[in-house]
Design an enzyme around this catalytic site. Structure first.
Site, PDB file in Angstrom:
ATOM      1  N   ARG A  50       0.850  -1.195   0.000  1.00  0.00           N
ATOM      2  CA  ARG A  50       0.000   0.000   0.000  1.00  0.00           C
ATOM      3  C   ARG A  50       0.882   1.239   0.000  1.00  0.00           C
ATOM      4  O   ARG A  50       1.535   1.546   1.007  1.00  0.00           O
ATOM      5  CB  ARG A  50      -0.904   0.017   1.238  1.00  0.00           C
ATOM      6  N   ASP A  52       1.630   5.277  -0.016  1.00  0.00           N
ATOM      7  CA  ASP A  52       0.976   6.425   0.624  1.00  0.00           C
ATOM      8  C   ASP A  52       0.597   7.501  -0.389  1.00  0.00           C
ATOM      9  O   ASP A  52       0.959   7.432  -1.569  1.00  0.00           O
ATOM     10  CB  ASP A  52       1.927   7.039   1.662  1.00  0.00           C
ATOM     11  N   TYR A 111      12.271  -0.558  -3.707  1.00  0.00           N
ATOM     12  CA  TYR A 111      11.862   0.844  -3.777  1.00  0.00           C
ATOM     13  C   TYR A 111      12.997   1.694  -4.326  1.00  0.00           C
ATOM     14  O   TYR A 111      14.176   1.428  -4.080  1.00  0.00           O
ATOM     15  CB  TYR A 111      11.457   1.371  -2.397  1.00  0.00           C
ATOM     16  N   ARG A 202      11.170   6.797   3.410  1.00  0.00           N
ATOM     17  CA  ARG A 202      11.252   8.254   3.501  1.00  0.00           C
ATOM     18  C   ARG A 202      12.029   8.689   4.738  1.00  0.00           C
ATOM     19  O   ARG A 202      12.704   9.719   4.735  1.00  0.00           O
ATOM     20  CB  ARG A 202       9.850   8.855   3.480  1.00  0.00           C
TER      21      ARG A 202
END
Length: 254
Positions: A50, A52, A111, A202
């Site tokens: 999921r 963001d 990622y 992040r």
């Protein structure tokens, strides 16, 4: 009921994340709306992860159970027709076993975070990368990233809203590329693990930028990690440059 894996690309800027939400735009909602154009009673899809609000994907994976057999290419073409003009597309579709699951069958996630150092504002890639005005010390960031590799308690780099049962994860890759771009430098942060905590990437990048900017030493990254305290994390960077770049499976359907 045949099951299909879907590889999905999207620009996350117009959406409130991947997950379907009532009265708010989501990537999941967009794909499910397209599927209901093909099958009005379609229930829902499951995804590998999921993302963001504002986070992008070059290779999200989801699966859908259809009432009838579809040629995978025709299924992807039909979905792309109904997804227009949203910035979402199905790159590929493949029929998979009934027990194959986009989330639970995954063995790794990859990622990418893109950061551009340049004085001039971005035009063509605005919203797709994080821009800062000063150049970063890439070698110092690489040294700092080395402290993150392996199995650790990543509480420092975990959102306080994270719902994972444990903060312990194993980071298999933390690699930083430096690429010359017009009037600046792009840093590409690559991370690979079986799974990640909420806001972990992040938080990593925000802290690594502290190192690259000279505010932290590379050893400060190790100190922050070992603190197991969210307050020890550097500033969390914006979502603009973050991409779900790949999902790995023992038997990749694509």
């Amino acid at each position: 009921m045949p099951r299909y894996a879907l590889k999905i690309e999207y620009d996350g800027a117009p959406f409130k994340g991947w997950q379907r939400q009532t009265d708010l735009p989501s990537v999941q909602g967009a794909v499910e709306d397209a599927l209901r154009k093909l099958q009005p009673d379609f229930d829902g899809i499951s995804a590998a992860g999921r993302t963001d609000t504002g986070v992008h994907a070059t290779a999200q994976v989801a699966h859908a159970d259809m009432a009838v057999e579809w040629d995978p290419f025709r299924l992807s073409e039909a979905l792309n027709y109904h997804l227009k003009p949203l910035p979402v597309c199905v790159l590929a579709a493949a029929e998979v076993a009934d027990d194959w699951h986009a989330r639970f069958s995954a063995v790794e996630r990859r990622y990418l975070f893109r950061l551009v150092s340049r004085r001039a504002p971005l035009t063509h890639e605005r919203g797709l990368v994080w821009r800062i005005k000063h150049e970063l010390d890439v070698e110092a960031m690489r040294e700092a990233a080395g402290h993150l590799l392996g199995q650790h308690d990543f509480t420092t780099f975990r959102s306080t809203m994270c719902q994972a049962a444990s903060p312990v994860k194993t980071l298999d890759e933390a690699r930083i590329e430096r690429v010359e771009v017009p009037y600046g430098v792009e840093c590409r942060f690559h991370f690979r693990a079986r799974s990640f905590l909420h806001n972990q990437i992040r938080s990593f990048v925000g802290s690594l930028v502290q190192v690259g900017s000279g505010s932290w030493s590379p050893a400060d990254m190790k100190t922050a990690l070992e603190a197991r305290d969210r307050a020890a994390c550097g500033p969390v960077c914006p979502p603009d440059g973050l991409y779900l770049a790949g999902v790995g499976y023992d038997d990749d359907p694509f």
